[in-house]
Motif scaffolding. Structure first.
Motif, short mmCIF file in Angstrom:
data_model
loop_
_atom_site.label_atom_id
_atom_site.label_comp_id
_atom_site.label_asym_id
_atom_site.label_seq_id
_atom_site.Cartn_x
_atom_site.Cartn_y
_atom_site.Cartn_z
N VAL A 128 3.67 10.22 -7.55
CA VAL A 128 4.19 8.99 -6.97
C VAL A 128 5.52 8.74 -7.65
O VAL A 128 5.61 8.73 -8.88
CB VAL A 128 3.24 7.79 -7.19
N TYR A 129 6.56 8.57 -6.85
CA TYR A 129 7.91 8.38 -7.36
C TYR A 129 8.48 7.03 -6.95
O TYR A 129 8.16 6.53 -5.87
CB TYR A 129 8.88 9.42 -6.75
N VAL A 130 9.36 6.49 -7.79
CA VAL A 130 10.30 5.47 -7.34
C VAL A 130 11.47 6.27 -6.79
O VAL A 130 12.00 7.15 -7.48
CB VAL A 130 10.77 4.56 -8.49
N GLU A 131 11.84 6.03 -5.56
CA GLU A 131 12.94 6.77 -4.93
C GLU A 131 14.06 5.80 -4.60
O GLU A 131 13.81 4.73 -4.04
CB GLU A 131 12.44 7.45 -3.66
N VAL A 132 15.30 6.16 -4.96
CA VAL A 132 16.46 5.31 -4.72
C VAL A 132 17.53 6.09 -3.98
O VAL A 132 17.64 7.30 -4.13
CB VAL A 132 17.05 4.74 -6.03
N GLU A 133 18.30 5.37 -3.19
CA GLU A 133 19.49 5.94 -2.55
C GLU A 133 20.69 5.14 -3.07
O GLU A 133 20.94 4.03 -2.62
CB GLU A 133 19.41 5.83 -1.03
N VAL A 141 15.19 1.31 -2.04
CA VAL A 141 14.36 1.57 -3.21
C VAL A 141 12.92 1.48 -2.73
O VAL A 141 12.52 0.46 -2.17
CB VAL A 141 14.60 0.55 -4.34
N ARG A 142 12.14 2.56 -2.93
CA ARG A 142 10.76 2.54 -2.43
C ARG A 142 9.88 3.47 -3.25
O ARG A 142 10.37 4.30 -4.01
CB ARG A 142 10.73 2.94 -0.97
N LEU A 143 8.58 3.32 -3.09
CA LEU A 143 7.61 4.24 -3.68
C LEU A 143 7.30 5.31 -2.64
O LEU A 143 7.08 5.00 -1.47
CB LEU A 143 6.32 3.52 -4.05
N VAL A 144 7.27 6.57 -3.07
CA VAL A 144 6.94 7.67 -2.18
C VAL A 144 5.94 8.60 -2.86
O VAL A 144 5.82 8.61 -4.08
CB VAL A 144 8.20 8.48 -1.75
N HIS A 145 5.25 9.36 -2.05
CA HIS A 145 4.29 10.35 -2.54
C HIS A 145 4.78 11.73 -2.16
O HIS A 145 5.29 11.94 -1.06
CB HIS A 145 2.92 10.09 -1.92
N SER A 146 4.64 12.71 -3.07
CA SER A 146 5.08 14.07 -2.79
C SER A 146 4.25 15.07 -3.58
O SER A 146 3.83 14.80 -4.70
CB SER A 146 6.55 14.24 -3.15
N GLY A 147 4.03 16.24 -2.98
CA GLY A 147 3.37 17.34 -3.67
C GLY A 147 4.36 18.21 -4.43
O GLY A 147 3.98 19.16 -5.09
N MET A 171 0.95 10.49 -11.65
CA MET A 171 0.51 11.80 -11.17
C MET A 171 -0.90 11.64 -10.61
O MET A 171 -1.75 10.97 -11.22
CB MET A 171 0.48 12.82 -12.30
N ILE A 172 -1.13 12.23 -9.45
CA ILE A 172 -2.44 12.17 -8.80
C ILE A 172 -3.10 13.53 -8.94
O ILE A 172 -2.50 14.56 -8.63
CB ILE A 172 -2.30 11.80 -7.31
N LEU A 173 -4.35 13.53 -9.41
CA LEU A 173 -5.15 14.75 -9.49
C LEU A 173 -6.07 14.80 -8.28
O LEU A 173 -6.69 13.79 -7.93
CB LEU A 173 -5.97 14.78 -10.78
N TRP A 174 -6.15 15.96 -7.67
CA TRP A 174 -6.91 16.12 -6.43
C TRP A 174 -8.17 16.93 -6.66
O TRP A 174 -8.21 17.85 -7.47
CB TRP A 174 -6.05 16.83 -5.39
N ALA A 207 0.85 -1.19 0.00
CA ALA A 207 0.00 0.00 0.00
C ALA A 207 0.88 1.24 0.00
O ALA A 207 1.94 1.26 0.61
CB ALA A 207 -0.90 0.00 1.23
N LEU A 208 0.44 2.26 -0.70
CA LEU A 208 1.14 3.54 -0.71
C LEU A 208 0.33 4.51 0.13
O LEU A 208 -0.85 4.74 -0.14
CB LEU A 208 1.26 4.07 -2.15
N LYS A 209 0.96 5.07 1.16
CA LYS A 209 0.28 6.06 1.98
C LYS A 209 0.38 7.42 1.28
O LYS A 209 1.45 7.85 0.91
CB LYS A 209 0.90 6.13 3.37
N ILE A 210 -0.76 8.05 1.12
CA ILE A 210 -0.80 9.38 0.53
C ILE A 210 -0.65 10.37 1.68
O ILE A 210 -1.58 10.63 2.43
CB ILE A 210 -2.13 9.63 -0.23
N ILE A 211 0.58 10.86 1.83
CA ILE A 211 0.91 11.78 2.92
C ILE A 211 1.22 13.14 2.30
O ILE A 211 1.97 13.22 1.34
CB ILE A 211 2.12 11.27 3.72
#
Length: 104
Positions: free
Chosen positions: A26-31, A44-50, A66-69, A11-15
């Motif tokens: 929604v991004y794939v984020e890597v370090e 490596v994870r999925l993250v949500h950002s504005g 991309m999420i439309l609000w 699950a992806l939390k929309i924070i």
């Protein structure tokens, strides 16, 4: 986004909130490692950002959706990435441009 990991659907939390135009991503984020690559231990994870992106040399992001609000909640999701895009490394940038992470 489908899939099962260890018998469960991730699950992806929309924070957070969208930008002024009502978008978030929604991004794939890597370090990457110090050498700029990924290993089995790399995060490596999925993250949500504005925010549309980041120029951090230690964290790479690639937008996959991309999420439309509406007024205060997400109403629609648009898939951006349609193909497998492996992480290829980090370009450290220069005085004239910021660092960039390569997903090609």
């Amino acid at each position: 986004m489908g899939g099962v990991v260890n018998g469960r659907r991730p699950a992806l939390k929309i924070i957070g909130k969208p930008d002024k135009e009502g978008h978030s991503w929604v991004y794939v984020e890597v370090e990457p490692t110090e050498k700029g690559g990924l290993t089995e231990e790399s995060r490596v994870r999925l993250v949500h950002s504005g925010k549309p992106n980041t120029f951090d040399p230690k964290i790479g992001r690639f937008a996959v959706a991309m999420i439309l609000w509406g007024k205060a909640s997400p109403v629609e999701l648009h898939q951006i990435a349609h193909f497998h895009l492996p992480y290829s490394g980090v370009d450290p940038g220069s005085d004239m441009r910021p660092p960039s992470h390569l997903f090609i």
